[in-house]
Design a protein around this motif. Structure first.
Motif, short mmCIF file in Angstrom:
data_model
loop_
_atom_site.label_atom_id
_atom_site.label_comp_id
_atom_site.label_asym_id
_atom_site.label_seq_id
_atom_site.Cartn_x
_atom_site.Cartn_y
_atom_site.Cartn_z
N ARG A 481 42.24 37.99 43.62
CA ARG A 481 43.33 38.69 44.74
C ARG A 481 42.67 40.08 44.99
O ARG A 481 41.73 40.59 44.61
N ASP A 482 43.39 40.63 45.79
CA ASP A 482 42.94 41.96 46.14
C ASP A 482 43.43 43.06 45.11
O ASP A 482 42.94 44.14 44.80
N ASN A 483 44.48 42.57 44.24
CA ASN A 483 44.67 43.50 43.36
C ASN A 483 44.34 43.08 41.68
O ASN A 483 44.92 43.08 40.66
N SER A 484 43.19 42.38 41.70
CA SER A 484 42.52 41.60 40.50
C SER A 484 42.36 43.04 39.59
O SER A 484 41.90 43.86 40.01
N SER A 485 42.56 42.76 38.19
CA SER A 485 42.57 43.79 37.32
C SER A 485 41.10 43.38 36.59
O SER A 485 40.71 42.39 36.25
#
Length: 653
Positions: A481-485
């Motif tokens: 995802r675009d917010n992968s940690s």
């Protein structure tokens, strides 16, 4: 040519080729062209020749160096008549004393003139082309000058028409605005005449030709200047219902909120509106002379509910000017003029549902001096606001089309990675090519040119090409995802790398031939839509694979084979493949058998074998269809009985 400049291309290797220009090569007595020779220069009379070499091409520019203004009283070096210049030029390309190419130019140039008189504000009325052709010569595009290959142009003299008399435009564009159409009885232009012609043809006058309206229908047109100012509300009692994805953000003055962005042509547009939920990060070149300030930061923004909020602006100084200053001219210290300007702006829009909750702006300032070229950076990022236990959590939604794909290098202490493709510049060589990130959902194809020597070792060439291709994928994992940690490995998918195929074919010591060169990098990204948040589809990357395609490189010999360098194009392609989020339900044996009798999926439809005898047939009454069917069955049964051997024996008795 009818202007002071004309361009042409010389195809082939231009090294060692001498270009020259000759003025008036036509013999005044006979009217024939003089025999050209290779002893000319790049300047003849008022004409100048400029050659710009390229890759296997050379751009040839012929320009006029004199003025084209009409003569005033007691003035010299000007045009004494409106037809300022009529000359014949000849451009030659020679290698030594051998002529390789020849270009003939007929120059008829009119003097520059300015209009003096009253200007009428009446709009030009174009006739309705459904009843009358727009003009008798559509290819006459230039007023007061001859258009090349337009033989119906009355401004072309007979001498000019001889230059292109065999290459005139044909059809409607060339002046045949009322040609006989194929359906006309007197027409003989049909290539494949049907068997019913001319029994079913059209007898009509050419004034009623179907070519009327072939061009755009004309009408009275007035110039309108578009404005970015739009009405926010149609009536005072109608509230603003919020933003949708792609809607422009509105300010308190009912105008678009603008930030410099790149256009389709690659240039920066200073007054480009910011679209809701559309992130971008652009770079724009400017200098002190052309620098302009953008929209003031005290402008209040509409939240989406007719309320307005102020921007939270933070100013920071630039510590490393070298990342922004790309060029610098050498000027004396006393002559340098410097000014404090904006180097970068980073906008963060915090949104919830269809509204904007907060706008944070970080402005980086620095000193720009005269003679320096500044690379400004403008970034806009939309972050989602969620409330969890009274704490605010900023989270970016899943991948949206046009956002950069996130990459990470989990084998390094710094996990920040990159997934790029080439952005060639100049001659397209790999040495000068830059990178641009891979954008989600955008299939891309780019490449550059690698210079290879004829004595290049094949193993070293494979290693050099592989190194340049691997430089595009500086990562081991890709974010789901675009917010992968970076701290959670489950948010990332590992890149599946397939090595290049090598057949170990020997060239037998031949120079200039190398097989199995991995010249193409293929990046395949599989993604799926896993849900939606606030009506926005959330797309997630499931797998990433890189592979190579090999080619046979062979040295290409130019003119005379004097050049020992050849070119090898290497490319990189990115393909996004969408798959279902859940695997489809497997087909049972019943559905497989039923599909064989489905008339919508097969060319042969067995259930319709006896279609006339079924209730679905409505062409005749059912009683007649049943009677005809029984009669047909009786005849078939009778034929079967009579073909039996015992029936013939019984008949003989």
């Amino acid at each position: 040519m009818s202007g002071p400049r004309v361009n042409s291309l010389f195809l082939g290797n231009s090294s060692g080729v001498n270009f020259s220009i000759i003025l008036s090569p036509r013999d005044e007595e006979t009217g024939k062209l003089q025999l050209a020779n290779c002893s000319g220069s790049k300047r003849a009379g008022d004409w100048n020749l400029v050659v710009t070499p390229g890759v296997n091409t050379a751009k040839v520019t012929v320009s006029l160096t004199r003025t084209l203004e009409l003569c005033l009283p007691n003035a010299t070096e000007c045009c004494s008549s409106p037809l300022c210049m009529v000359e014949t030029l000849q451009v030659l390309a020679c290698r030594g004393s051998v002529m390789l190419a020849q270009l003939l130019i007929q120059a008829e140039i009119f003097a520059n003139s300015s209009f003096i008189g009253n200007v009428s504000e009446n709009a030009t009325i174009i006739p309705n082309q459904a009843f009358k052709p727009l003009g008798s010569c559509p290819c006459n595009l230039t007023a007061g000058a001859c258009d090349v290959r337009c033989c119906c142009d009355l401004e072309c003299t007979p001498d000019l028409q001889q230059l292109f008399s065999g290459s005139c435009f044909t059809g409607v564009f060339g002046g045949d605005v009322n040609p006989p159409f194929d359906q006309l009885c007197s027409s003989q232009s049909m290539e494949y005449t049907p068997e019913w012609f001319p029994f079913l043809c059209v007898q009509s006058s050419l004034d009623n030709t179907p070519f009327l309206g072939y061009f755009y229908h004309g009408s009275t047109s007035t110039a309108e200047v578009p404005s970015f100012k739009i009405p926010l509300q149609t009536s005072p009692g109608k509230p603003f219902t919020g933003y949708r994805e792609g809607d422009p953000i509105i300010t308190e003055e009912d105008e678009y909120f603008t930030v410099p962005q790149q256009s389709m042509a690659g240039q920066c547009v200073g007054n480009a509106p910011v679209a809701f939920l559309r992130n971008f990060d652009v770079k724009c070149l400017t200098n002190l002379e052309s620098y302009k300030e953008g929209l003031p930061h005290d402008v209040r923004i509409n939240t989406g509910t007719a309320d307005f909020l102020q921007q939270n602006v933070v100013y920071r100084p630039i510590t490393d000017r070298g990342k922004f200053i790309t060029e610098s001219e050498s000027l004396h210290a006393a002559e340098v003029l410097c000014q404090n300007v904006t180097f970068a702006e980073h906008y963060k829009f915090i949104w919830k549902d269809k509204n904007i909750e907060q706008v944070n702006v970080t402005v980086f300032l620095g000193s720009l001096c005269d003679g320096e070229t500044l690379t400004q950076r403008f970034a806009v990022e939309f972050l989602s606001l969620k409330s969890t236990n009274g704490e605010e959590l900023f989270e970016n939604p899943g991948y949206q089309a046009g956002k950069p794909v996130r990459a990470a290098n989990m084998n390094s202490s710094d996990p920040l990675g990159s997934l790029n493709i080439w952005q060639p510049a100049g001659r397209g060589l790999c040495a000068s090519a830059t990178y641009r990130p891979v954008l989600f959902g955008v299939d891309s194809y780019s490449g550059c040119i690698l210079e290879v020597d004829i004595n290049e070792d094949c193993s070293l060439l494979r290693g050099n090409v592989t190194e340049k291709l691997n430089a595009l994928v500086q990562a081991t994992h890709i974010g789901k995802r675009d917010n992968s940690s970076y701290s959670d490995l489950n948010d990332w998918v590992e890149i599946i790398r397939l090595d290049a195929f090598s057949s170990n074919v020997s060239t037998g010591g031949l120079k200039g031939i190398c097989p199995d060169i991995p010249a193409n990098l293929n990046i395949r990204i599989i993604f799926a839509k896993v849900g939606a948040v606030q009506g926005i589809p959330q797309q997630q990357i499931l797998a990433v694979q890189t592979s190579y395609s090999t080619v046979l490189w062979q040295f290409q010999c130019g003119l005379g084979c004097k050049n020992t360098l050849s070119f090898l194009p290497i490319t990189a392609s990115v393909q996004f493949i969408e798959v279902p989020a859940q695997p489809p339900i497997p087909v049972t044996r019943y559905h497989k058998i039923y599909a064989e009798f489905d008339c919508n999926q097969n060319d042969v439809c067995w259930p319709q074998l006896l279609y006339p005898l079924t209730r679905f047939y409505t062409g005749e009454p059912y009683s007649q269809c049943l009677a005809k069917g029984l009669l047909l069955a009786f005849l078939i049964l009778l034929a079967a009985i009579m073909s039996n051997p015992w029936f013939s024996k019984l008949w003989k008795r």
